[in-house]
Write a protein that holds these residues in place. Sequence first.
Motif, PDB file in Angstrom:
ATOM      1  N   VAL A  54       0.869  -1.170   0.000  1.00 13.33           N
ATOM      2  CA  VAL A  54       0.000   0.000   0.000  1.00 13.33           C
ATOM      3  C   VAL A  54       0.909   1.224   0.000  1.00 13.33           C
ATOM      4  CG1 VAL A  54      -0.232   0.077   2.526  1.00 13.33           C
ATOM      5  CG2 VAL A  54      -2.000   1.094   1.101  1.00 13.33           C
ATOM      6  N   LEU A  55       0.506   2.263  -0.718  1.00 15.74           N
ATOM      7  CA  LEU A  55       1.248   3.520  -0.735  1.00 15.74           C
ATOM      8  C   LEU A  55       0.591   4.483   0.242  1.00 15.74           C
ATOM      9  CD1 LEU A  55       1.858   3.965  -4.574  1.00 15.74           C
ATOM     10  CD2 LEU A  55       3.438   3.090  -2.844  1.00 15.74           C
ATOM     11  N   ALA A  56       1.409   5.109   1.072  1.00 12.97           N
ATOM     12  CA  ALA A  56       0.890   6.022   2.097  1.00 12.97           C
ATOM     13  C   ALA A  56       1.369   7.442   1.799  1.00 12.97           C
ATOM     14  CB  ALA A  56       1.368   5.587   3.474  1.00 12.97           C
ATOM     15  N   ARG A  57       0.428   8.382   1.769  1.00  9.22           N
ATOM     16  CA  ARG A  57       0.739   9.809   1.654  1.00  9.22           C
ATOM     17  C   ARG A  57       0.242  10.480   2.925  1.00  9.22           C
ATOM     18  NH1 ARG A  57      -0.527   8.581  -3.560  1.00  9.22           N
ATOM     19  NH2 ARG A  57       1.106   9.034  -5.052  1.00  9.22           N
ATOM     20  N   VAL A  58       1.136  11.136   3.643  1.00 12.35           N
ATOM     21  CA  VAL A  58       0.798  11.806   4.894  1.00 12.35           C
ATOM     22  C   VAL A  58       0.703  13.298   4.628  1.00 12.35           C
ATOM     23  CG1 VAL A  58       1.597  12.302   7.238  1.00 12.35           C
ATOM     24  CG2 VAL A  58       1.888  10.006   6.268  1.00 12.35           C
ATOM     25  N   SER A  59      -0.410  13.892   5.052  1.00 13.69           N
ATOM     26  CA  SER A  59      -0.602  15.338   4.861  1.00 13.69           C
ATOM     27  C   SER A  59      -1.096  15.957   6.160  1.00 13.69           C
ATOM     28  CB  SER A  59      -1.598  15.598   3.737  1.00 13.69           C
ATOM     29  OG  SER A  59      -2.863  15.067   4.081  1.00 13.69           O
ATOM     30  N   ALA A  60      -1.007  17.270   6.217  1.00 12.57           N
ATOM     31  CA  ALA A  60      -1.505  18.029   7.357  1.00 12.57           C
ATOM     32  C   ALA A  60      -2.264  19.229   6.790  1.00 12.57           C
ATOM     33  CB  ALA A  60      -0.359  18.481   8.263  1.00 12.57           C
ATOM     34  N   PRO A  61      -3.589  19.098   6.612  1.00 17.11           N
ATOM     35  CA  PRO A  61      -4.372  20.173   5.994  1.00 17.11           C
ATOM     36  C   PRO A  61      -4.127  21.521   6.689  1.00 17.11           C
ATOM     37  CG  PRO A  61      -5.731  18.227   6.296  1.00 17.11           C
ATOM     38  CD  PRO A  61      -4.425  17.974   7.000  1.00 17.11           C
ATOM     39  N   GLY A  62      -3.889  22.530   5.868  1.00 16.21           N
ATOM     40  CA  GLY A  62      -3.714  23.881   6.390  1.00 16.21           C
ATOM     41  C   GLY A  62      -2.307  24.205   6.826  1.00 16.21           C
ATOM     42  N   THR A  63      -1.393  23.226   6.789  1.00 15.54           N
ATOM     43  CA  THR A  63      -0.006  23.453   7.190  1.00 15.54           C
ATOM     44  C   THR A  63       0.891  22.432   6.498  1.00 15.54           C
ATOM     45  OG1 THR A  63       1.489  23.739   9.072  1.00 15.54           O
ATOM     46  CG2 THR A  63      -0.141  21.980   9.243  1.00 15.54           C
ATOM     47  N   GLN A  64       2.188  22.583   6.652  1.00 13.08           N
ATOM     48  CA  GLN A  64       3.133  21.654   6.045  1.00 13.08           C
ATOM     49  C   GLN A  64       3.152  20.347   6.840  1.00 13.08           C
ATOM     50  OE1 GLN A  64       7.094  23.199   5.711  1.00 13.08           O
ATOM     51  NE2 GLN A  64       7.837  21.422   4.588  1.00 13.08           N
ATOM     52  N   ALA A  65       3.147  19.246   6.124  1.00 12.57           N
ATOM     53  CA  ALA A  65       3.195  17.924   6.760  1.00 12.57           C
ATOM     54  C   ALA A  65       4.529  17.738   7.476  1.00 12.57           C
ATOM     55  CB  ALA A  65       3.012  16.838   5.698  1.00 12.57           C
ATOM     56  N   PRO A  66       4.591  16.854   8.461  1.00 17.12           N
ATOM     57  CA  PRO A  66       5.861  16.606   9.160  1.00 17.12           C
ATOM     58  C   PRO A  66       6.940  16.160   8.181  1.00 17.12           C
ATOM     59  CG  PRO A  66       4.124  15.137   9.956  1.00 17.12           C
ATOM     60  CD  PRO A  66       3.520  15.988   8.915  1.00 17.12           C
ATOM     61  N   ARG A  67       8.165  16.561   8.444  1.00 16.36           N
ATOM     62  CA  ARG A  67       9.300  16.209   7.572  1.00 16.36           C
ATOM     63  C   ARG A  67       9.804  14.791   7.850  1.00 16.36           C
ATOM     64  NH1 ARG A  67      11.311  19.229   4.282  1.00 16.36           N
ATOM     65  NH2 ARG A  67      13.489  18.590   4.454  1.00 16.36           N
ATOM     66  N   GLN A  68       9.489  14.267   9.023  1.00 20.86           N
ATOM     67  CA  GLN A  68       9.845  12.884   9.338  1.00 20.86           C
ATOM     68  C   GLN A  68       8.817  12.311  10.303  1.00 20.86           C
ATOM     69  OE1 GLN A  68      13.833  13.326  10.717  1.00 20.86           O
ATOM     70  NE2 GLN A  68      13.228  13.962  12.770  1.00 20.86           N
ATOM     71  N   TYR A  69       8.582  11.015  10.173  1.00 16.38           N
ATOM     72  CA  TYR A  69       7.576  10.366  11.003  1.00 16.38           C
ATOM     73  C   TYR A  69       7.769   8.855  10.975  1.00 16.38           C
ATOM     74  CZ  TYR A  69       5.467  10.166   6.336  1.00 16.38           C
ATOM     75  OH  TYR A  69       5.250   9.983   4.995  1.00 16.38           O
ATOM     76  N   ALA A  70       7.155   8.198  11.927  1.00 12.31           N
ATOM     77  CA  ALA A  70       7.129   6.732  11.967  1.00 12.31           C
ATOM     78  C   ALA A  70       5.827   6.271  11.324  1.00 12.31           C
ATOM     79  CB  ALA A  70       7.214   6.227  13.392  1.00 12.31           C
ATOM     80  N   LEU A  71       5.948   5.324  10.420  1.00 11.44           N
ATOM     81  CA  LEU A  71       4.784   4.806   9.701  1.00 11.44           C
ATOM     82  C   LEU A  71       4.689   3.306   9.965  1.00 11.44           C
ATOM     83  CD1 LEU A  71       2.507   5.062   7.555  1.00 11.44           C
ATOM     84  CD2 LEU A  71       4.279   4.661   5.824  1.00 11.44           C
ATOM     85  N   GLY A  72       3.546   2.873  10.466  1.00 10.72           N
ATOM     86  CA  GLY A  72       3.325   1.454  10.734  1.00 10.72           C
ATOM     87  C   GLY A  72       2.006   1.005  10.153  1.00 10.72           C
ATOM     88  N   VAL A  73       1.890  -0.276   9.942  1.00  9.66           N
ATOM     89  CA  VAL A  73       0.633  -0.858   9.488  1.00  9.66           C
ATOM     90  C   VAL A  73       0.150  -1.797  10.586  1.00  9.66           C
ATOM     91  CG1 VAL A  73       1.735  -2.746   8.223  1.00  9.66           C
ATOM     92  CG2 VAL A  73      -0.543  -2.015   7.556  1.00  9.66           C
ATOM     93  N   ARG A  74      -1.155  -1.774  10.841  1.00  8.61           N
ATOM     94  CA  ARG A  74      -1.755  -2.601  11.887  1.00  8.61           C
ATOM     95  C   ARG A  74      -2.953  -3.353  11.311  1.00  8.61           C
ATOM     96  NH1 ARG A  74       2.402  -0.919  13.474  1.00  8.61           N
ATOM     97  NH2 ARG A  74       2.786   0.468  15.240  1.00  8.61           N
ATOM     98  N   ARG A  75      -3.149  -4.569  11.780  1.00  9.86           N
ATOM     99  CA  ARG A  75      -4.374  -5.314  11.432  1.00  9.86           C
ATOM    100  C   ARG A  75      -5.556  -4.616  12.085  1.00  9.86           C
ATOM    101  NH1 ARG A  75      -4.844  -9.332   7.542  1.00  9.86           N
ATOM    102  NH2 ARG A  75      -3.012 -10.641   7.646  1.00  9.86           N
ATOM    103  N   TRP A  76      -6.656  -4.591  11.407  1.00 11.92           N
ATOM    104  CA  TRP A  76      -7.886  -3.980  11.898  1.00 11.92           C
ATOM    105  C   TRP A  76      -8.889  -5.099  12.085  1.00 11.92           C
ATOM    106  CZ3 TRP A  76      -9.679   0.631  13.543  1.00 11.92           C
ATOM    107  CH2 TRP A  76     -11.047   0.860  13.514  1.00 11.92           C
ATOM    108  N   PHE A  77      -9.459  -5.182  13.285  1.00 15.60           N
ATOM    109  CA  PHE A  77     -10.410  -6.249  13.597  1.00 15.60           C
ATOM    110  C   PHE A  77     -11.784  -5.644  13.855  1.00 15.60           C
ATOM    111  CE2 PHE A  77      -6.212  -7.742  14.950  1.00 15.60           C
ATOM    112  CZ  PHE A  77      -6.111  -8.917  14.210  1.00 15.60           C
ATOM    113  N   PRO A  78     -12.588  -5.405  12.817  1.00 16.19           N
ATOM    114  CA  PRO A  78     -13.899  -4.785  13.010  1.00 16.19           C
ATOM    115  C   PRO A  78     -14.837  -5.637  13.859  1.00 16.19           C
ATOM    116  CG  PRO A  78     -13.656  -5.556  10.750  1.00 16.19           C
ATOM    117  CD  PRO A  78     -12.330  -5.736  11.419  1.00 16.19           C
ATOM    118  N   GLU A  79     -14.658  -6.975  13.807  1.00 12.43           N
ATOM    119  CA  GLU A  79     -15.525  -7.868  14.579  1.00 12.43           C
ATOM    120  C   GLU A  79     -15.239  -7.784  16.073  1.00 12.43           C
ATOM    121  OE1 GLU A  79     -11.922 -10.227  13.283  1.00 12.43           O
ATOM    122  OE2 GLU A  79     -13.235  -8.754  12.380  1.00 12.43           O
ATOM    123  N   HIS A  80     -14.143  -7.108  16.443  1.00  8.33           N
ATOM    124  CA  HIS A  80     -13.783  -6.921  17.851  1.00  8.33           C
ATOM    125  C   HIS A  80     -13.773  -5.443  18.215  1.00  8.33           C
ATOM    126  CE1 HIS A  80     -12.886 -11.139  18.363  1.00  8.33           C
ATOM    127  NE2 HIS A  80     -12.134 -11.111  17.285  1.00  8.33           N
TER     128      HIS A  80
END
Length: 192
Positions: A110-136
């Motif tokens: 998956v491609l991730a684009r990080v933005s911050a509406p109304g201001t400049q997005a962070p220049r560095q950040y930690a990006l992780g992916v997590r399983r999503w369990f809607p049934e829980h």
Amino acid sequence: MVRPGIELTGKERHELDFALPRGMTVSGRVVDASGPPVAEARVLAWPHHNDGGEPFEAFTDGTGRFELIGLRQGPHRLRVLAADHLPMDLAQVQAGESQLTVTLEQRLQVLARVSAPGTQAPRQYALGVRRWFPEHGGQIGAVQGVPDQFVRTEDLVNGASAVRGLTPGTYVLQVEAQGWARSLSDPFTLAA
């Protein structure tokens, strides 16, 4: 062959005779769905009557070839694992098979684009992916084999960072940056 019901004691000498069956092989090739061989794939085999023992194991060479040796006659269950590919399970592979071809599909990304509406997005950040369990109730959990990544804007390609190594399922992305609230993306589902 061991006869059941024999009790051995330390008082006298005992001899047991048993015949070893001839070991068989399963050999073949592991390839990517787009055609090239998959090197260093791990190939595991269990007899269908598995008694909980350790699997037989082989690794593919640079041409994708492998050979499992020492198998008993009969059907075996195979599991093939390789970096950046989805695991493949084969239920009925007969010992003695010598022309097996296993085709692996690439893991998803998956491609991730990080933005911050109304201001400049962070220049560095930690990006992780997590399983999503809607049934829980929307609980999230770690994704084995897909570590969080440290992203700098100068490393982005077309403004995005790729998260690779995913299997089909439902996920969220998690972003943490200094001075910003930890945030989760909307859930998304990846299909094979």
